[in-house]
Design an enzyme around this catalytic site. Sequence first.
Site: not given
Lengths: 327, 379
Positions: B125, B128, B160, B244, B360-361
């Site tokens: 992917q 970012s 990744s 995802e 997670n934020e």
Amino acid sequence: MRFALDTEQRAFAASLHAMLTAADTPSVIRDWARGDPARGRALWGRIGAAGVFALAVDEKYGGAGPRPVDLAVAFVELGRHAVPGPLVETVAAAVLLAGPALAERFLPSIAAGHTLATVADRERGPEGSPGAGRALDGEVAGVRLVRAADGLWLAPGHGPVRRSLDPARRLTELSPGGELLTRDPPKDALGWARLATAAQALGVGLALLDRTVDHVRRRTQFGVPVGSFQAVKHRLADARIALEFARPLVFGAAVTMDPADVAAAKVTACEAAYRTAVTALHLHGAIGYTAEYDLSLWLGKARALRTAWGTPEECRDAVLDGDAGRP
Amino acid sequence: MDLTLSPADEEFRAEARAWLAAHVPAAPLPSLETADGFAAHRAWEAELAADRWSVVSWPREYGGRDAGLVRWLLFEEEYWAAGAPARVGQNGVGLLAPTLLHHGTAEQRARVLPPMASGEEVWAQAWSEPEAGSDLASLTSRAERAPGGWRLTGHKTWSSRAAFADRAFGLFRSRPDAPRRHEGLTYLMFDLRAPGVTVRPIDRLDGRPAFAELFLDGVFVPDADVIGAPGEGWRIAMSTTGDERGLTLRSPGRYLAAADRLRALWRERGSPAWARRRVADAVMGARAYQLFTYASASRPLECSPPGPESSLNKVFWSEYDIALHETALDLLGADGEAADGDWAEGWVFSLAGPIYAGTNEIQRDIVAERLLGLPRGRR
């Protein structure tokens, strides 16, 4: 495989929710806590008429059960509205009294919601250990059972009322002796009690979350709702996550009634509700810390349910003894 | 409420179990974040694909078995219980494939999916950028019109599998003057060995090149490799990130198997009382996740994740995974720090969970704003 409530079950939940909303449970709870159970008993009758207790009673004795999934649906709503009284204990009693000799005598009245029952479970701890022999709301229960090592007893009376951290829970010792009902009562009462407690705790947690979300949307500081702050949001998100992952354990346990599943549901739902209570208290600020504000009625219950019918560690032991979920 | 499997589902489970018992390598493969390990895992994908076990939920025409969600979950339970290898193609299978199935053309599906299923083409992917992480919509890598296609220029990172993968997919800004930054983004696929691409592997915490930086300098991409309409990339990518975070990234089977291994390790070590609670929590958490997923799979398609509900899921499994591995390393005592230990790479891998696929934020913000209805605030 269809792990979802059906239309009837969702309608059952909605109708209980509507009935309990209209009943104004906070004022009923406050009466109950003062030792005035009249309105609580009336509400009990309506819950019985809605068929809740019948779900734990066989059709032969005026029941509609055993239907643990529907019972869990109902207990989520009872918890959501913090309904007072020995709800779980009445379910446990219905299971303990299910043998043919006793069922005829006790169950039709329990199923119909005419009789409140309570149980002191002396079997789960050695005689004299903390909490052994104590029963919830013994002074209002019409049937007071003692589950002892030598059998199931109908207690002749009860001792003085001790208050609980949950104002709605009135703790009573049951008197020794009385009538020996059976030497060998059914073994699965603990599972039913844990399932009902887990579902009730889930409802308590959901109510605490809803009330707190409402509060932080309305309460403004620094010119904005406090619910727009990430520190507040993330605590509530964590509460939601904990409750959403407790829910499938509760209903999964109701489907399998496997002791490890039931114990996992009990500990997970009770811990999720308790963590939600701590968050709810904190996010309400000082108003949440007052007895007058109704939030207190749910806060205390979240604490009490954690250790009712099995401490977190007892339940974890049961989980490690089982092999739930293995094909 | 019914947790019983149909005879046909049981048969499917038994068939998967038998195949895995006969094929899963006896010794673990080398880490897939190494050149040798990547090749070994690629070969394993080919072995799976030869008997249609690599992508069971896909349509048959692309190499799958048309298995529904329940059967996919059963396959995953069997797969991880059998101790089978990690899945090197997961980025493509979990992220790109659902996107192509929803938004791609028939030609794209026919061209891209079969070699993805067999491991012949492994996908990375490319979301970012150095200055666009959680705030992905601030990305600046460009896609500029060129005859017959687009030219990509920019800098992607934390990609990744890119150190050894063949191709990549991601978002590029095709209309820098769009009124809002979420607009004017285009979803493209490109070849990691095309002229103009420089791949610089990045060593993860344990020193293995689990991800890479991608430098793109006028890389040509034909029109055939644009997914959906140009400018529609954000909407399409959000449906992908929903997948995802949803069911397809981390199946419960993997945690059920990990919890079993943890319980076995605990017993091997004499069932120490100090770890009892943590082991029980791992067992219960895996069961909760399994049942949560069965509930999702039982919901009608139109109200299942992707969507904000998948954010609940992502926070849960990522934090669960770390706690489980921490308990395992603690149970190993002083051996827990050995980098070649059974649980070491799993621990390193688990640490990334709360960061990737939307931190997670970000997930908690989504839960708070979209499920609880709290007002938007500053991030």
